[in-house]
Design a protein around this motif. Sequence first.
Motif, PDB file in Angstrom:
ATOM      1  N   GLU A 134       0.837  -1.193   0.000  1.00  0.00           N
ATOM      2  CA  GLU A 134       0.000   0.000   0.000  1.00  0.00           C
ATOM      3  C   GLU A 134       0.873   1.245   0.000  1.00  0.00           C
ATOM      4  O   GLU A 134       1.876   1.288   0.703  1.00  0.00           O
ATOM      5  CB  GLU A 134      -0.804   0.006   1.303  1.00  0.00           C
ATOM      6  CG  GLU A 134      -2.285   0.040   1.114  1.00  0.00           C
ATOM      7  CD  GLU A 134      -2.997  -0.020   2.464  1.00  0.00           C
ATOM      8  OE1 GLU A 134      -3.611  -1.061   2.712  1.00  0.00           O
ATOM      9  OE2 GLU A 134      -2.920   0.948   3.244  1.00  0.00           O
TER      10      GLU A 134
ATOM     11  N   SER B 280      -4.743  -8.463  -4.314  1.00  0.00           N
ATOM     12  CA  SER B 280      -5.084  -9.661  -3.535  1.00  0.00           C
ATOM     13  C   SER B 280      -5.447 -10.829  -4.442  1.00  0.00           C
ATOM     14  O   SER B 280      -5.773 -11.909  -3.958  1.00  0.00           O
ATOM     15  CB  SER B 280      -6.268  -9.349  -2.627  1.00  0.00           C
ATOM     16  OG  SER B 280      -7.420  -9.093  -3.429  1.00  0.00           O
TER      17      SER B 280
ATOM     18  N   LYS C 121      -8.710   3.171  -7.762  1.00  0.00           N
ATOM     19  CA  LYS C 121      -8.167   2.843  -6.430  1.00  0.00           C
ATOM     20  C   LYS C 121      -8.648   1.485  -5.924  1.00  0.00           C
ATOM     21  O   LYS C 121      -7.845   0.637  -5.535  1.00  0.00           O
ATOM     22  CB  LYS C 121      -8.558   3.932  -5.421  1.00  0.00           C
ATOM     23  CG  LYS C 121      -7.810   5.224  -5.601  1.00  0.00           C
ATOM     24  CD  LYS C 121      -8.119   6.202  -4.489  1.00  0.00           C
ATOM     25  CE  LYS C 121      -9.521   6.781  -4.640  1.00  0.00           C
ATOM     26  NZ  LYS C 121      -9.877   7.690  -3.536  1.00  0.00           N
ATOM     27  N   ASP C 122      -9.985   1.295  -5.871  1.00  0.00           N
ATOM     28  CA  ASP C 122     -10.527   0.036  -5.346  1.00  0.00           C
ATOM     29  C   ASP C 122     -10.004  -1.159  -6.130  1.00  0.00           C
ATOM     30  O   ASP C 122      -9.686  -2.204  -5.569  1.00  0.00           O
ATOM     31  CB  ASP C 122     -12.065   0.034  -5.410  1.00  0.00           C
ATOM     32  CG  ASP C 122     -12.664   1.006  -4.406  1.00  0.00           C
ATOM     33  OD1 ASP C 122     -11.922   1.434  -3.496  1.00  0.00           O
ATOM     34  OD2 ASP C 122     -13.858   1.336  -4.547  1.00  0.00           O
TER      35      ASP C 122
ATOM     36  N   THR D 116      -7.218  -1.529  -7.609  1.00  0.00           N
ATOM     37  CA  THR D 116      -5.826  -1.913  -7.323  1.00  0.00           C
ATOM     38  C   THR D 116      -5.773  -2.907  -6.158  1.00  0.00           C
ATOM     39  O   THR D 116      -4.933  -3.807  -6.146  1.00  0.00           O
ATOM     40  CB  THR D 116      -4.926  -0.697  -7.004  1.00  0.00           C
ATOM     41  OG1 THR D 116      -5.394  -0.026  -5.825  1.00  0.00           O
ATOM     42  CG2 THR D 116      -4.848   0.273  -8.166  1.00  0.00           C
ATOM     43  N   PHE D 117      -6.695  -2.746  -5.195  1.00  0.00           N
ATOM     44  CA  PHE D 117      -6.697  -3.675  -4.053  1.00  0.00           C
ATOM     45  C   PHE D 117      -7.210  -5.049  -4.475  1.00  0.00           C
ATOM     46  O   PHE D 117      -6.687  -6.077  -4.027  1.00  0.00           O
ATOM     47  CB  PHE D 117      -7.525  -3.092  -2.901  1.00  0.00           C
ATOM     48  CG  PHE D 117      -6.796  -1.979  -2.200  1.00  0.00           C
ATOM     49  CD1 PHE D 117      -5.880  -2.252  -1.193  1.00  0.00           C
ATOM     50  CD2 PHE D 117      -7.005  -0.659  -2.582  1.00  0.00           C
ATOM     51  CE1 PHE D 117      -5.185  -1.223  -0.570  1.00  0.00           C
ATOM     52  CE2 PHE D 117      -6.316   0.372  -1.959  1.00  0.00           C
ATOM     53  CZ  PHE D 117      -5.405   0.095  -0.951  1.00  0.00           C
ATOM     54  N   ASP D 118      -8.250  -5.068  -5.332  1.00  0.00           N
ATOM     55  CA  ASP D 118      -8.773  -6.348  -5.822  1.00  0.00           C
ATOM     56  C   ASP D 118      -7.707  -7.105  -6.615  1.00  0.00           C
ATOM     57  O   ASP D 118      -7.565  -8.321  -6.492  1.00  0.00           O
ATOM     58  CB  ASP D 118     -10.005  -6.117  -6.724  1.00  0.00           C
ATOM     59  CG  ASP D 118     -11.157  -5.480  -5.958  1.00  0.00           C
ATOM     60  OD1 ASP D 118     -11.141  -5.536  -4.710  1.00  0.00           O
ATOM     61  OD2 ASP D 118     -12.060  -4.917  -6.616  1.00  0.00           O
TER      62      ASP D 118
ATOM     63  N   SER E 259      -3.067   0.369  -3.840  1.00  0.00           N
ATOM     64  CA  SER E 259      -2.164  -0.775  -3.780  1.00  0.00           C
ATOM     65  C   SER E 259      -1.318  -0.757  -5.041  1.00  0.00           C
ATOM     66  O   SER E 259      -1.818  -0.512  -6.141  1.00  0.00           O
ATOM     67  CB  SER E 259      -2.961  -2.077  -3.685  1.00  0.00           C
ATOM     68  OG  SER E 259      -2.088  -3.113  -3.308  1.00  0.00           O
TER      69      SER E 259
END
Length: 289
Positions: free
Chosen positions: A37, A160, A152-153, A155-157, A46
Amino acid sequence: MELKSKNKAAALLLACLLLVTSTAVGLDLTLYLNKGEVTLQDEVISVAAFNTSEMINSKNVIISLEIDEELNLVVINTDTLEHTFTVDGYLESDNVLPALGEVSFTLSFDEAGTYRYYSDRAYGELIGASGVIHVGLGALPVFSWNLFDLNKDHTFDLASASATAMPDEYQPELFLINGRFFPETLDDADALVTLDLNEEAYITVVNSGFMDHVMHFHGFHVEIISSQHQPERIGWSKDTIPVKSGDAMTFRLFANIEGVYPVHDHNLIAVTNTGFYPGGMITQIHVGQ
Ligand SMILES: [Cu+2]
């Protein structure tokens, strides 16, 4: 007899000199593939990136080589997932970076220009593990713009691995040059072009994002020196140049007027930060100031 040994000594000296000059010096470089992060101007995303230490930094290392210079590369993967170190047309197989592993590569390029390196895994490339290699441009100052766009969201999906591709409805909201967005692009010595009057420079540009980015120069036309995806445009002199997703291009700039000039993506969404103007892919050219 004396003459002979003098000749011998001279020949020996010449051989030594030849040996020294003909042995390519080579560049030894260690890169860390990091994932984690980062916070950019209060925006948390992320990111995966190739850095010079285990500390995650959204700016990928810019690699500078001479033509035919050997790059002796060690890549340390600090991620718990496997990645690759890929350079299209140059390193496409036997290039896996095992999870938490370390791999060595030797690479060289016989043509001047700009190339892109990246991890071809979705949780690598699609969250920013993609950088610039420039070759044979040492005669002039070199600036580098590594372009990237993201949601943004998402990048986290991707990080992971709960998402493995770009969504059908991709809505990018941040637009980066060298891992940062305007106004912080102006703090990056590779993004901000500073030149004396009548100085020339190269600008190397890689589009690591998913959109095409059309870079528009105020005050200058630049000449396209190289392009991996649009070789038919080499030699063109333009003030607005499309840099297609995945392309790696070289521009030559002749700084023939003094002043401060913006350069930005001509697509208006890309000059915002989460919808707010001005932001995103804006940098400047400073001449003689
Ligand atoms: Cu403009």
